[in-house]
Design a protein around this motif. Sequence first.
Motif, mmCIF file in Angstrom:
data_model
loop_
_atom_site.group_PDB
_atom_site.id
_atom_site.type_symbol
_atom_site.label_atom_id
_atom_site.label_comp_id
_atom_site.label_asym_id
_atom_site.label_seq_id
_atom_site.Cartn_x
_atom_site.Cartn_y
_atom_site.Cartn_z
ATOM 1 N N ALA A 95 0.844 -1.209 0.000
ATOM 2 C CA ALA A 95 0.000 0.000 0.000
ATOM 3 C C ALA A 95 0.875 1.255 0.000
ATOM 4 O O ALA A 95 0.583 2.238 -0.696
ATOM 5 C CB ALA A 95 -0.921 0.001 1.228
ATOM 6 N N TRP A 96 1.959 1.221 0.764
ATOM 7 C CA TRP A 96 2.895 2.353 0.808
ATOM 8 C C TRP A 96 3.481 2.583 -0.590
ATOM 9 O O TRP A 96 3.561 3.716 -1.072
ATOM 10 C CB TRP A 96 4.019 2.058 1.807
ATOM 11 C CG TRP A 96 5.054 3.152 1.914
ATOM 12 C CD1 TRP A 96 5.014 4.247 2.721
ATOM 13 C CD2 TRP A 96 6.295 3.256 1.181
ATOM 14 N NE1 TRP A 96 6.141 5.032 2.538
ATOM 15 C CE2 TRP A 96 6.944 4.451 1.599
ATOM 16 C CE3 TRP A 96 6.918 2.456 0.214
ATOM 17 C CZ2 TRP A 96 8.181 4.858 1.077
ATOM 18 C CZ3 TRP A 96 8.143 2.865 -0.309
ATOM 19 C CH2 TRP A 96 8.758 4.048 0.126
ATOM 20 N N LYS A 97 3.866 1.471 -1.217
ATOM 21 C CA LYS A 97 4.495 1.538 -2.546
ATOM 22 C C LYS A 97 3.527 2.159 -3.568
ATOM 23 O O LYS A 97 3.902 3.074 -4.317
ATOM 24 C CB LYS A 97 4.909 0.123 -2.963
ATOM 25 C CG LYS A 97 5.786 0.072 -4.182
ATOM 26 C CD LYS A 97 6.207 -1.338 -4.489
ATOM 27 C CE LYS A 97 5.715 -1.706 -5.863
ATOM 28 N NZ LYS A 97 6.127 -3.049 -6.281
ATOM 29 N N VAL A 98 2.303 1.679 -3.565
ATOM 30 C CA VAL A 98 1.296 2.197 -4.507
ATOM 31 C C VAL A 98 1.076 3.695 -4.276
ATOM 32 O O VAL A 98 1.006 4.485 -5.221
ATOM 33 C CB VAL A 98 -0.034 1.408 -4.350
ATOM 34 C CG1 VAL A 98 -1.164 2.076 -5.129
ATOM 35 C CG2 VAL A 98 0.155 -0.036 -4.818
ATOM 36 N N ASN A 99 0.991 4.083 -3.021
ATOM 37 C CA ASN A 99 0.786 5.494 -2.678
ATOM 38 C C ASN A 99 1.973 6.357 -3.125
ATOM 39 O O ASN A 99 1.800 7.465 -3.639
ATOM 40 C CB ASN A 99 0.568 5.620 -1.161
ATOM 41 C CG ASN A 99 0.263 7.056 -0.783
ATOM 42 O OD1 ASN A 99 -0.578 7.713 -1.391
ATOM 43 N ND2 ASN A 99 0.970 7.566 0.204
ATOM 44 N N GLN A 100 3.182 5.827 -2.947
ATOM 45 C CA GLN A 100 4.392 6.554 -3.371
ATOM 46 C C GLN A 100 4.406 6.789 -4.883
ATOM 47 O O GLN A 100 4.746 7.872 -5.352
ATOM 48 C CB GLN A 100 5.641 5.755 -2.969
ATOM 49 C CG GLN A 100 6.030 5.928 -1.524
ATOM 50 C CD GLN A 100 6.528 7.337 -1.240
ATOM 51 O OE1 GLN A 100 7.454 7.819 -1.855
ATOM 52 N NE2 GLN A 100 5.885 8.014 -0.305
ATOM 53 N N ILE A 101 4.029 5.754 -5.626
ATOM 54 C CA ILE A 101 4.010 5.860 -7.099
ATOM 55 C C ILE A 101 3.013 6.938 -7.524
ATOM 56 O O ILE A 101 3.312 7.806 -8.348
ATOM 57 C CB ILE A 101 3.681 4.492 -7.747
ATOM 58 C CG1 ILE A 101 4.819 3.499 -7.487
ATOM 59 C CG2 ILE A 101 3.416 4.639 -9.247
ATOM 60 C CD1 ILE A 101 4.498 2.050 -7.806
ATOM 61 N N LYS A 102 1.831 6.894 -6.925
ATOM 62 C CA LYS A 102 0.772 7.859 -7.262
ATOM 63 C C LYS A 102 1.213 9.293 -6.907
ATOM 64 O O LYS A 102 1.103 10.215 -7.709
ATOM 65 C CB LYS A 102 -0.495 7.480 -6.493
ATOM 66 C CG LYS A 102 -1.706 8.371 -6.754
ATOM 67 C CD LYS A 102 -2.947 7.759 -6.095
ATOM 68 C CE LYS A 102 -4.140 8.691 -6.158
ATOM 69 N NZ LYS A 102 -4.029 9.837 -5.247
ATOM 70 N N THR A 103 1.736 9.462 -5.703
ATOM 71 C CA THR A 103 2.142 10.797 -5.228
ATOM 72 C C THR A 103 3.237 11.393 -6.096
ATOM 73 O O THR A 103 3.178 12.559 -6.504
ATOM 74 C CB THR A 103 2.640 10.709 -3.762
ATOM 75 O OG1 THR A 103 1.631 10.103 -2.973
ATOM 76 C CG2 THR A 103 2.951 12.083 -3.192
ATOM 77 N N PHE A 104 4.257 10.583 -6.389
ATOM 78 C CA PHE A 104 5.379 11.125 -7.161
ATOM 79 C C PHE A 104 4.981 11.414 -8.604
ATOM 80 O O PHE A 104 5.384 12.439 -9.175
ATOM 81 C CB PHE A 104 6.590 10.182 -7.139
ATOM 82 C CG PHE A 104 7.758 10.763 -7.895
ATOM 83 C CD1 PHE A 104 8.509 11.793 -7.349
ATOM 84 C CD2 PHE A 104 8.065 10.331 -9.186
ATOM 85 C CE1 PHE A 104 9.552 12.379 -8.052
ATOM 86 C CE2 PHE A 104 9.111 10.909 -9.894
ATOM 87 C CZ PHE A 104 9.854 11.928 -9.324
#
Length: 531
Positions: free
Chosen positions: A506-515
């Motif tokens: 979930a952290w990884k998915v959020n990081q991809i979206k944010t960046f």
Amino acid sequence: MEQNIFNREHLVNTIPDVKTWDVVIIGGGATGLGIALDSVTRGYKTLLLEQVDYAKGTSSRSTKLVHGGVRYLGQGNIDLVREALHERGLLEQNAPHLVKNQSFVIPNYRWWEGIYYTIGLKAYDLLAGKLSLGKSEHINKAKTVARLSTLRQKGLYGGVVYQDGQFDDSRLAINIAQTAIEKGATLLNHFEVTDLIQNSKGKITGVEAKDTETDQSYFFDANLVINATGVFSDEILRMQKKDAKKSIVPSQGVHLVFDKSFLPGDDAIMIPKTDDGRVLFAVPWHDKVLVGTTDTNLDDHSLEPQAQEQEIEFILKTFNNYLSKPVKRSDVRSIFAGLRPLAAPKDDSEKTKEISRSHKIIVSESGLLTITGGKWTTYRRMAQDTINKAISLKRLPKKECKTENLPIHGAMPTEDRNQHLYIYGTDQQGIADLIKENATLGEKLHPRLPFSKAEVVWAARYEMARTVEDVLARRVRALFLDADAAMKMTEEVATLLAKELDRDEAWKVNQIKTFTELARHYSIDYDAVPA
């Protein structure tokens, strides 16, 4: 196993060891980091808190110049130039892996410019004294064209060459942070100061802060709190006094980045007088060309300032005035905007070009010290002045400054800058060792840029990188060099970071979206970039 002093958990766990800090610094840009290093090397117990990441704001968005400021010479600001040239020389000695001697050419399209700029730059040489980077000289048309092959030749009389410094701003910030930690300071990024603690007499006795990764709150007692938050200074000033007077005028500077083919040589171009009287630089940087900057007064400020359309057009039009092969919007690889925290003028008559570029220390009744203005080149001097001011106010016991000849983390003589890892200085060996242990870490993150997977791992372990943005914007400079390539690296970087930092899917998915959302704003027509 030896304790990694840069590990976040380790740094957070050492917090309770100190009951009262001598100095707490709010803000992890050039100014705050410089103060942390100055403070800890004098022997004060030092804590620095940065709400996002080191150099997240203005300090990663400069024109990448370590310079005296040729234009301030034109304004007659001799003292500012002399001080900056002295600091430029010290920085080249203390961080030779990051600061390079860069030649600049001022092309002359009027008969008198050669004489005028030659005389002016001789004064610049003279002010540098024994820390000079080399003599300026006038060159004829043939030599100017030989050095700048893409320059417009029609109407060209010749050029004036001078030497100034060039550097990587956020890399220097990270290295200063590492140096301060090595000297015994505690520095924490992603740690937001939420309030100032005041006693019954209104004097500040510490700060309240939140670890934004865990949402846990902390109270830090301090003998001295220093506000080094740049364009955010007024927010901190209002924490201690709701009606605090405005201390900052944010001035926006925009830069466009192009492929090296538009300025293929080793020289930079300096255009001292554009149509509206500003200075424009075109500087070779990490195998690209950086062109800027603008000077636009703004009423508000944010962590991610956006370039205005007229600023983009101004840079394209002005750059094209001097090129034989024009640049188009589609040639822009990255676009970034930064906000200079200029000290607010006493009245409304000053223009942004005239508002003070020198730094200013504000002493509040509450005991808060705020440092505003200044520039990257003079970060060390600003820190020295701030701590000296605290000593003169009897807020700290007297101890001498130690930073003038202090090598910065990674410092080593650097001649060969052909392979990109030179900016790591002495840490190059550590990255090579990672690849030796795991050959796949030697793979590039994207074919258009030189950065490898090993650099992501290194950034997470030893450079306090906590997010994809920390890595791709400020540890390796992908976002500032080629926004599209940076977007395409996102998933790979998020995967490597998740493994290093022990994060879930979930952290990884959020990081991809944010960046990805952030990086779109670094593409020139980001509305047209597919999601």
